[in-house]
Design a protein around this motif. Sequence first.
Motif, PDB file in Angstrom:
ATOM      1  N   LYS A  58      14.199  26.896  39.683  1.00  0.00           N
ATOM      2  CA  LYS A  58      13.960  27.336  38.300  1.00  0.00           C
ATOM      3  C   LYS A  58      15.169  27.982  37.650  1.00  0.00           C
ATOM      4  O   LYS A  58      15.205  28.156  36.437  1.00  0.00           O
ATOM      5  CB  LYS A  58      12.858  28.412  38.295  1.00  0.00           C
ATOM      6  CG  LYS A  58      11.467  27.890  38.195  1.00  0.00           C
ATOM      7  CD  LYS A  58      10.492  29.046  38.031  1.00  0.00           C
ATOM      8  CE  LYS A  58      10.557  29.747  36.703  1.00  0.00           C
ATOM      9  NZ  LYS A  58       9.478  29.499  35.780  1.00  0.00           N
ATOM     10  N   ARG A  60      15.733  31.113  38.336  1.00  0.00           N
ATOM     11  CA  ARG A  60      15.022  32.351  37.957  1.00  0.00           C
ATOM     12  C   ARG A  60      15.743  33.581  38.491  1.00  0.00           C
ATOM     13  O   ARG A  60      16.160  33.598  39.653  1.00  0.00           O
ATOM     14  CB  ARG A  60      13.617  32.306  38.542  1.00  0.00           C
ATOM     15  CG  ARG A  60      12.735  33.527  38.226  1.00  0.00           C
ATOM     16  CD  ARG A  60      11.369  33.271  38.798  1.00  0.00           C
ATOM     17  NE  ARG A  60      10.430  34.351  38.679  1.00  0.00           N
ATOM     18  CZ  ARG A  60       9.391  34.351  37.842  1.00  0.00           C
ATOM     19  NH1 ARG A  60       9.222  33.352  37.017  1.00  0.00           N
ATOM     20  NH2 ARG A  60       8.531  35.346  37.836  1.00  0.00           N
ATOM     21  N   SER A 145       5.494  29.770  36.524  1.00  0.00           N
ATOM     22  CA  SER A 145       5.319  28.589  35.691  1.00  0.00           C
ATOM     23  C   SER A 145       6.391  27.559  36.053  1.00  0.00           C
ATOM     24  O   SER A 145       7.503  27.922  36.441  1.00  0.00           O
ATOM     25  CB  SER A 145       5.407  28.980  34.218  1.00  0.00           C
ATOM     26  OG  SER A 145       6.521  29.832  34.001  1.00  0.00           O
ATOM     27  N   ASN A 147       8.520  25.656  34.727  1.00  0.00           N
ATOM     28  CA  ASN A 147       9.591  25.311  33.782  1.00  0.00           C
ATOM     29  C   ASN A 147      10.925  25.813  34.317  1.00  0.00           C
ATOM     30  O   ASN A 147      10.955  26.703  35.165  1.00  0.00           O
ATOM     31  CB  ASN A 147       9.308  25.989  32.432  1.00  0.00           C
ATOM     32  CG  ASN A 147       9.038  27.474  32.605  1.00  0.00           C
ATOM     33  OD1 ASN A 147       7.999  27.850  33.148  1.00  0.00           O
ATOM     34  ND2 ASN A 147       9.964  28.305  32.183  1.00  0.00           N
ATOM     35  N   SER A 153       6.651  27.114  29.027  1.00  0.00           N
ATOM     36  CA  SER A 153       5.977  26.616  30.231  1.00  0.00           C
ATOM     37  C   SER A 153       5.383  25.234  29.990  1.00  0.00           C
ATOM     38  O   SER A 153       4.886  24.959  28.900  1.00  0.00           O
ATOM     39  CB  SER A 153       4.855  27.573  30.625  1.00  0.00           C
ATOM     40  OG  SER A 153       5.358  28.861  30.843  1.00  0.00           O
ATOM     41  N   GLU A 182       0.151  31.450  29.807  1.00  0.00           N
ATOM     42  CA  GLU A 182       0.024  31.972  31.168  1.00  0.00           C
ATOM     43  C   GLU A 182      -1.065  33.036  31.249  1.00  0.00           C
ATOM     44  O   GLU A 182      -1.462  33.630  30.244  1.00  0.00           O
ATOM     45  CB  GLU A 182       1.354  32.567  31.645  1.00  0.00           C
ATOM     46  CG  GLU A 182       2.532  31.612  31.612  1.00  0.00           C
ATOM     47  CD  GLU A 182       3.176  31.516  30.243  1.00  0.00           C
ATOM     48  OE1 GLU A 182       2.607  32.067  29.266  1.00  0.00           O
ATOM     49  OE2 GLU A 182       4.240  30.898  30.142  1.00  0.00           O
ATOM     50  N   HIS A 238      12.003  34.470  26.446  1.00  0.00           N
ATOM     51  CA  HIS A 238      11.091  33.561  27.097  1.00  0.00           C
ATOM     52  C   HIS A 238      10.626  32.473  26.170  1.00  0.00           C
ATOM     53  O   HIS A 238      10.740  32.595  24.971  1.00  0.00           O
ATOM     54  CB  HIS A 238       9.844  34.352  27.481  1.00  0.00           C
ATOM     55  CG  HIS A 238       9.778  34.653  28.929  1.00  0.00           C
ATOM     56  ND1 HIS A 238       9.728  35.930  29.397  1.00  0.00           N
ATOM     57  CD2 HIS A 238       9.755  33.858  30.015  1.00  0.00           C
ATOM     58  CE1 HIS A 238       9.664  35.906  30.708  1.00  0.00           C
ATOM     59  NE2 HIS A 238       9.682  34.664  31.113  1.00  0.00           N
TER      60      HIS A 238
HETATM   61 MG    MG Z   1       7.051  31.856  33.428  1.00  0.00          MG
END
Ligand code: MG
Length: 350
Positions: A58, A60, A145, A147, A153, A182, A238
Amino acid sequence: MNTKIEMVDEKNLNEDTIEEAAKIIREGGLVAFPTETVYGLGANALDPGAVKKIFQAKGRPQDNPLIVHIWDIKQIETLAHDVPDIAYKFMERFWPGPMTVILPKSSIIPDITSASLPSVGIRMPSNVIARELIKKSGVPIAAPSANISGRPSPTDVERCIEDLDGKVDFILGGEMCQVGVESTVIDCTVTPTCVLRPGGITLEMLREIDGEVYIDPAVMKKPDKNIKPKAPGMKYRHYAPKAPVKIVCGDLKKTIEKINEMVQNYIDENKLVGIIATDETKNFYNKGLVMSLGSRNNMPSISKNLFETLRSFDDKNVDIILSEAFEEKGIGVAIMNRLSKSAGFDITRV
Ligand code: MG
Ligand code: TXA
């Protein structure tokens, strides 16, 4: 990486396909799967090596903890400790469903899963494919999620493939996600219970169990660099499509006038403008690319279509997206939270 993609009929589950995906989870691989909120990117929550792959796929930030997905409420006992009675009341009422409960974590949860926090977010999804996958894998599944970090997402399999093909072992495809935003994240490590992220289980619903529940004031504010957010995910920009998003908020007639004026200004600058409208208002815009989220009388349809609409404006390469606003009531709170974040809180009041 070669990604296997398989569709599953939610009304007639193909057990072999789900077992194949469950085996990948058991062996430390990555599986993207549908839930009733958005698609998730799953790995064995108890395997630090597998969870690390989620962060890599991701892109992330490591300080953003993952939600651990279960299929049986009894799993709570091994994943959390000192679970307050009120948390059980919420779980019994709203699970399976779009609600994540933050609880003190037990020592079997690796630090990477909870981003070294003393707590863990746990959710029991209602989507049948998700439930069967978790059950068959025999382990709790950590899943953010599905994405690439920062993007809206994915709410259907095509969007999931767009972001994750080549980055995960398996993508399980189902129907379009029903809720579209979400899960509601509630913090049950504090009294009274605090909503850290609004979602499909609304404040009004939570208050039927406990009238004291409140929404963290940070939810509707632009993130402040000096304040440490309670849900680490809240500090990131986001849900953002490639084009900037601007929201116009206020009386609907004035909103339409203002948006039309802004559209004209952008067109004068040779820009391609996307407009996020509703069934009731779409015919009042005659320039720019107009997309309706659905009827204002059906707020769940608005939340269901929100992320898909943001992403389809990306496909059309618009330069700017202008959106109407929604009343912050019921699921409208979640809709305005996601929309405001995607707009970096660029809100014009009329
Ligand atoms: Mg997320
Ligand atoms: O609906 C959903 O919740 C989806 C599906 C796949 O289940 N998952 C999801 O995960 O949205 P993610 O990672 O995109 O968002 C998790 C949010 C983040 O804002 C994170 O900071 C917060 O939950 N969170 C997770 N664990 C937490 C904890 N222990 N304390 C506070 N916030 C936490």
